[in-house]
Design a protein around this motif. Structure first.
Motif, PDB file in Angstrom:
ATOM      1  N   PRO B 120      43.402  31.588  30.315  1.00 41.87           N
ATOM      2  CA  PRO B 120      44.331  32.296  29.432  1.00 41.87           C
ATOM      3  C   PRO B 120      44.175  33.818  29.410  1.00 41.87           C
ATOM      4  O   PRO B 120      44.912  34.494  28.702  1.00 41.87           O
ATOM      5  N   ARG B 122      44.211  37.771  29.480  1.00 41.65           N
ATOM      6  CA  ARG B 122      45.232  38.792  29.720  1.00 41.65           C
ATOM      7  C   ARG B 122      44.566  40.103  30.148  1.00 41.65           C
ATOM      8  O   ARG B 122      45.145  41.168  30.010  1.00 41.65           O
ATOM      9  N   PHE B 125      41.316  42.904  34.814  1.00 43.14           N
ATOM     10  CA  PHE B 125      40.032  42.778  35.512  1.00 43.14           C
ATOM     11  C   PHE B 125      39.672  41.317  35.738  1.00 43.14           C
ATOM     12  O   PHE B 125      39.414  40.885  36.862  1.00 43.14           O
ATOM     13  N   ASP B 126      39.709  40.525  34.668  1.00 36.40           N
ATOM     14  CA  ASP B 126      39.330  39.121  34.812  1.00 36.40           C
ATOM     15  C   ASP B 126      40.347  38.355  35.648  1.00 36.40           C
ATOM     16  O   ASP B 126      39.980  37.565  36.516  1.00 36.40           O
ATOM     17  N   ASP B 129      40.228  39.133  39.319  1.00 29.41           N
ATOM     18  CA  ASP B 129      38.982  38.573  39.826  1.00 29.41           C
ATOM     19  C   ASP B 129      39.140  37.073  40.083  1.00 29.41           C
ATOM     20  O   ASP B 129      38.780  36.567  41.141  1.00 29.41           O
ATOM     21  N   TYR B 130      39.710  36.377  39.121  1.00 28.99           N
ATOM     22  CA  TYR B 130      39.871  34.922  39.254  1.00 28.99           C
ATOM     23  C   TYR B 130      40.839  34.575  40.380  1.00 28.99           C
ATOM     24  O   TYR B 130      40.650  33.612  41.105  1.00 28.99           O
ATOM     25  N   LEU B 138      35.544  31.288  36.234  1.00 28.92           N
ATOM     26  CA  LEU B 138      34.159  31.396  36.704  1.00 28.92           C
ATOM     27  C   LEU B 138      33.911  32.801  37.235  1.00 28.92           C
ATOM     28  O   LEU B 138      34.487  33.203  38.238  1.00 28.92           O
ATOM     29  N   LYS B 139      33.026  33.530  36.552  1.00 28.96           N
ATOM     30  CA  LYS B 139      32.834  34.928  36.947  1.00 28.96           C
ATOM     31  C   LYS B 139      31.795  35.117  38.045  1.00 28.96           C
ATOM     32  O   LYS B 139      31.773  36.140  38.695  1.00 28.96           O
ATOM     33  N   ALA B 140      30.903  34.158  38.191  1.00 33.05           N
ATOM     34  CA  ALA B 140      29.779  34.415  39.091  1.00 33.05           C
ATOM     35  C   ALA B 140      30.065  34.028  40.537  1.00 33.05           C
ATOM     36  O   ALA B 140      29.215  34.210  41.390  1.00 33.05           O
ATOM     37  N   ASP B 167      37.895  49.518  50.713  1.00 30.75           N
ATOM     38  CA  ASP B 167      36.779  48.601  50.483  1.00 30.75           C
ATOM     39  C   ASP B 167      37.249  47.174  50.724  1.00 30.75           C
ATOM     40  O   ASP B 167      38.422  46.868  50.565  1.00 30.75           O
ATOM     41  N   ARG B 170      37.652  41.602  46.913  1.00 32.16           N
ATOM     42  CA  ARG B 170      37.006  40.384  46.461  1.00 32.16           C
ATOM     43  C   ARG B 170      37.430  39.164  47.277  1.00 32.16           C
ATOM     44  O   ARG B 170      36.634  38.340  47.675  1.00 32.16           O
ATOM     45  N   ARG B 173      35.654  38.748  50.596  1.00 31.81           N
ATOM     46  CA  ARG B 173      34.195  38.809  50.686  1.00 31.81           C
ATOM     47  C   ARG B 173      33.614  37.415  50.878  1.00 31.81           C
ATOM     48  O   ARG B 173      34.157  36.448  50.366  1.00 31.81           O
ATOM     49  N   LEU B 179      36.801  42.622  57.724  1.00 29.80           N
ATOM     50  CA  LEU B 179      36.750  44.056  57.925  1.00 29.80           C
ATOM     51  C   LEU B 179      37.731  44.754  56.995  1.00 29.80           C
ATOM     52  O   LEU B 179      38.857  44.303  56.839  1.00 29.80           O
ATOM     53  N   ALA B 180      37.271  45.820  56.375  1.00 30.67           N
ATOM     54  CA  ALA B 180      38.188  46.641  55.588  1.00 30.67           C
ATOM     55  C   ALA B 180      38.505  47.885  56.402  1.00 30.67           C
ATOM     56  O   ALA B 180      37.606  48.584  56.851  1.00 30.67           O
TER      57      ALA B 180
END
Lengths: 642, 411
Positions: B120, B122, B125-126, B129-130, B138-140, B167, B170, B173, B179-180
């Protein structure tokens, strides 16, 4: 290699004899080390380094890299004394040059609340623009907020195609009061050196007028040339919160480069990374300066419990891992939580990372149920007045009062903040934590795959000392494994380590840490920019990539050609050495003998360049052959390792 | 089209001779030129900042859309360029996306509606990432789904997985090499004389780790540089727009045509966080319209440039979450929930809107304010991974996700 084929027992004896001079006075009794308890692949950790390599190794691994002259002073002081001082930084006076350079970075010394007030976030400015927010008391800050709010109003009202929506034209006339027409002309079109001189000469009391007499786009252009205090003023007038973010990165770079407390700086970096928080997540940019200063830095030689508690109570961590929003689930049958994205109930993020990353380590036997129980214990650990820069607060009314079972320990119902404190106690003294932290430290400071003998001894020290981090660090840096062939040059530098070590090796002058920090972004390690709670990896494999390698070579060449913004290398210092012997220059930069391929490359480059090149470059400011030789040394494989 | 063998002959790499060429390259050289032998390519595009999907694909058949967005709604299709371009009687494209309409008409472009994350959050960043890790909540997770989607290869091309960004993002990776490259022209040692010196230095180094990577690196540099040195004219009169996405897709196109072994590419484009002045004086003008014009023109130019090769290529676009159905007080929208995805390319079941439309009536909204998620973003991506990348290990690519419910966006 005859050494490798020696029976292990001989190595142990040899090791004991060789290590003795350094570790006299009962610091460590190497005879007790059972090197043979390690599996055979760790044999190189039983081969002790020769004396001179020990000195170099100390500077490479326990500092951000040797500066010219460091090796001599270490030799003079003696390795044992030097180590003792690095483990007790309070006994070493800090470098006055560092303090002078940190002085303009005011946000580094502010509380969270002060940071908000002095560098107001965009939400505050919007609120003031809408007539909802309170104005800061400080008249100077109030002026900034009012100005930005006014600009915001004008911008919102403007149609998107209006070319003037981003200007502050009403103040423009004042530029004539501050500078002469000639100066203004130079500032607009002059050489960068001349612009720098004009900017540096603007008196402090006129800086703010000067800033507001420029359009935002003009201000941005001056970031490159302005001295630190003026550059901060320019930035403050456009986006105040960026000043906080930049102060932080600049401070970290400057400390790494100039601090006399090198081991402490490495440990602050290590423990910050262990308890990583990300600057780009909302409020965290305001919370991190205090986090590093108060939760991490004072505890790197303290007990692990104190460090853990400080992070658990820090607004930065509470915000980053969402615990500040974690509340007891409503009792069964009660109304569902409010709609519009309000409190969602229990949030497991902090609980999970506390177990997996901060303490026990992954796959150490805890279950998903433990994660939930831990999260329940921390309900109510939150931030007072989150939008306004408050500190830690425990809110009992949202705390889950039920009974919890954490790793088999029963935490009885009816507890309060003590539930979380008890969890931290259990975790901070758990054998799995002791092992996990010892392994992490050894991976960063010794080798990617450190020998079990060392990790086990560090674990024992941790458990016996109640998690005393100075003693654990001491066990590591006084171990024979640390001073072995296995550890020597075993680590690839991270981009941060590479940049700092190159600046130190060339005795470069950092004219703008702000610009230098941006280089780290290009090299793939933005400071305070690791999104994940894992922090940056210290494993070699994660820092060896095609693009990364090219970036390193390009950085090395750019640095010596004075093309890295924010750093100046005095290449003239190398002229006479290079004329005498190019390999001597490479040795000076590397502080060690260049490898065969590096020597060959330098000899070939030297032979291919006509001698006249040297003479010509001595006269004009063009960096010539000496710079190229230094660049090849800094871009060599051996400089990528430490 | 230049055949790959001809390209390699003309490139500096051909001079080293096939015998000493890297394994991935000799494989590329000897591969047949038939379409069956060519690698399929997946390109993902991330619209960072949460694009307002409801003003991208306009639900003009929904009265609630117009009542909740009195100031910013795109008018119902009326044939003018100030109104939505009708697609199927219920949905329409933003007029700034007119260059995508032919792709819709010829069946190359599919739309997936009401896609999003089960999480859920908003927070940009999160949510980014997800979506990049492929593990909502799951952040890790340390690696990204696009990296995990690559099938392990013994001699992978160094240009197998490329991100057009400074760079490595995510999503790329992980354990597979990726390659970036911010800009292909920058992918070299900038000092030409030092380049050769470094190549020899690293090539003769006893440092096995750095030696190996450096060899790969200098091979890739030569490939990329020969590519950069050759003049490039997009085919079929395609014109890439000058913005970031257009230039990224142009570089991806060059790599694809040069057969450098590209399998996945990633590009991102920002600016979508339209809290204020999402629309200009009229709803079809302003910030979002400008961004969308660039976006649509870039995709259309790429497709045109690729021509028949689009049969091997799939492009998918995504954004971390959608925006509120109701407009806010600043002619903008705030953070919401579900969003829209485009899928473009060969074997796409195009010309239709996939997914289940949840409706915009008050009781149909998520938390009373946002478009509900009816399709997990991983369903769409899993289908691409299985059918286009030939990787059936969905449990590895999207741990904890049951990938059995494909929505059928691909044939």
């Amino acid at each position: 290699m005859t050494r490798r084929s020696q029976p292990t027992i001989l190595i142990v004896i040899a090791l004991a004899l060789l290590v003795e001079p350094i570790f006299a006075a009962g610091l460590l009794n190497p005879k007790k080390i059972k090197a043979k308890s390690n599996p055979p692949q760790y044999v190189r950790f039983s081969q002790v380094l020769p004396q001179d390599e020990q000195l170099f190794h100390a500077l490479e691994r326990l500092t951000f890299g040797p500066k010219p002259g460091d090796l001599d002073s270490l030799q003079h002081l003696g390795l044992r004394n030097w180590l003792e001082l690095q483990l007790h930084p309070e006994r070493v006076p800090e470098n006055p040059e560092l303090q002078q350079r940190l002085a303009p970075l005011e946000s580094l010394r502010m509380s969270i609340r002060e940071t908000y007030v002095h560098y107001p976030p965009p939400q505050w400015i919007r609120a003031v623009a809408r007539g909802q927010g309170n104005l800061p008391e400080d008249p100077e800050v109030r002026a900034v907020v009012l100005h930005l709010a006014e600009r915001y109003v004008r911008k919102s009202a403007a149609t998107p195609n209006d070319p003037n929506d981003d200007s502050d034209l009403d103040l423009k006339a004042k530029l004539d009061d501050i500078l002469t027409p000639q100066q203004i002309a130079v500032l607009k079109a002059g050489a960068s050196e001349e612009r720098r001189r004009i900017l540096a000469a603007i008196p402090p009391q006129k800086q703010r007028d000067f800033v507001w007499a420029l359009r935002p786009a003009e201000r941005r252009q001056l970031f490159l040339a302005a001295p630190v205090p003026l550059r901060r003023e320019l930035m403050l007038s456009i986006n105040p919160q960026n000043v906080v973010a930049n102060d932080l990165s600049e401070g970290k770079l400057l400390r790494a480069i100039y601090s006399n407390h090198q081991l402490e700086e490495l440990l602050v970096d290590f423990w910050f990374n262990h308890f990583n928080v990300f600057q780009g997540k909302g409020a965290d940019r305001y919370l991190i300066p205090t986090y590093e200063r108060e939760a991490i830095r004072p505890h790197v030689f303290d007990t692990f419990y104190n460090l853990l508690l400080a992070t658990a109570e820090s607004p930065a961590m509470l915000f980053y891992l969402d615990n500040w929003q974690s509340v007891a689930p409503p009792p069964a049958g009660a109304a569902a939580p409010g709609k519009r994205g309000g409190k969602h109930g229990l949030n497991e993020n902090y609980g999970r990372e506390l177990l997996e990353l901060h303490t026990l380590g992954v796959n150490s036997g805890y279950t998903q149920q433990d994660v939930i129980e831990v999260a329940r214990c921390f309900t109510g650990w939150t931030i007072a007045n989150q939008q306004k820069g408050g500190g830690f607060e425990y809110k009992d009314k949202v705390h889950d009062k039920g009974q919890k079972t954490v790793l088999g320990h029963i935490i009885p119902a009816g507890g309060g903040m003590s539930d979380g404190l008890e969890v931290l106690q259990i975790l901070a003294h758990h054998p799995a934590t002791a092992h996990h932290l010892s392994l992490q430290l050894a991976r960063r400071f010794v080798a990617d795959d450190p020998p079990p003998s060392l990790v086990n001894r560090m674990t024992q020290t941790f458990l016996k000392s109640g998690g005393d981090l100075r003693q654990v660090t001491q066990t590591m840096v006084r171990s024979p494994e640390f001073w072995s062939q296995g550890a020597y040059e075993a680590k690839i530098k991270t981009p941060f380590e590479l940049v700092v070590s190159a600046v130190r090796a060339t005795n470069a002058d950092v004219t703008s840490a702000f610009l230098l920090a941006r280089e780290l972004q290009k090299l793939g390690e933005p400071l305070y920019g690791k999104v994940e709670p894992t922090g940056y990896s210290s494993a070699n494999a994660d820092w060896v990539s095609s693009a990364g390698l090219l970036d390193r070579m390009n950085f090395a060449l750019a640095l010596v050609h004075n093309c890295v913004p924010g750093v100046t290398v005095n290449t003239a210092q190398w002229q006479s050495t290079a004329e005498e012997d190019p390999l001597k220059l490479a040795r000076l930069v590397l502080q060690q003998n260049p490898s065969g391929p590096t020597q060959a490359a330098i000899r070939k480059t030297f032979a291919a360049q006509p001698q006249v090149d040297l003479a010509r470059n001595a006269k004009d400011t063009q960096p010539g052959l000496p710079a190229l030789i230094a660049g090849l040394a800094l871009g060599s494989p051996e400089f990528q390792r430490h | 089209m230049l055949s790959r063998r001809l390209f390699l002959k003309n490139s500096s790499l051909a001079m080293v001779g096939i015998g000493s060429a890297p394994a991935w390259l000799s494989r590329a050289v000897y591969a047949k030129d038939g379409p069956g032998e060519r690698k399929r390519i997946l390109i993902t595009i991330f619209q960072r900042g949460a694009v307002d999907g409801l003003n991208v694909v306009i639900p003009h058949g929904e009265p609630n859309y117009y009542s909740l967005r009195p100031g910013i709604a795109i008018p119902r299709p009326d044939g003018t360029d100030a109104a939505a371009i009708d697609l199927d009687g219920h949905f329409g494209l933003h007029p700034a996306l007119h260059s995508l309409k032919p792709l819709w008409d010829n069946g190359q472009l599919a739309i997936v509606e009401a896609v999003g994350s089960p999480d859920p959050t908003r927070s940009h960043f999160d949510a980014q990432d997800y979506m990049e890790s492929g593990t909502p909540g799951l952040k890790a997770t340390y690696d990204g789904w696009l990296n995990r989607a690559l099938v392990e290869e013994r001699f992978p091309s160094p240009l197998r997985a490329v991100s057009l960004s400074p760079d490595l993002p995510r999503t790329l990776r992980g354990t597979n090499k990726a390659l970036a490259v911010g800009n292909l022209n920058d992918f070299q040692v900038k000092d030409a004389s030092a380049a050769g010196t470094f190549e020899t230095m690293y090539g003769t180094s006893t440092d096995t780790v750095l030696n190996g990577t450096a060899r790969e690196t200098f091979e890739a540099v030569k490939t990329v540089q020969s590519l950069c040195n050759a003049p490039y004219t997009p085919a079929n009169g395609a014109k890439y727009p000058g913005g970031r996405l257009g230039q990224s897709l142009l570089q991806i196109a060059r790599m694809i045509k040069a057969n450098v072994g590209l399998e996945v590419a990633f590009a991102d484009v920002g600016g979508w966080d339209t809290h204020v002045n999402e629309v200009g004086g009229q709803p079809h003008t302003g910030q979002l319209a400008n961004l969308l014009r660039d976006f649509g023109d870039a995709l259309a130019a790429f497709s045109q440039d690729m021509g028949d090769r689009m049969a091997d290529i799939t492009v998918a676009t995504m954004s971390e979450f959608g925006r509120t159905v109701k407009e806010n007080g600043n002619r903008g929208t705030d953070h919401g929930h579900a969003n829209v995805m485009f899928v473009l390319g060969g074997s796409v079941r195009g010309g239709r809107v996939h997914g289940q439309w949840p409706g915009l009536a008050p009781e149909q909204l998520y938390e009373g304010r946002d478009l509900n998620v009816t399709t997990d973003f991983r369903s769409v991506l899993a289908e691409l991974v299985m059918k286009r990348m030939g990787n059936r290990e969905i449990a590895t690519v999207f741990p904890g996700f049951d990938g059995s419910r494909a929505i059928g966006v691909l044939a």
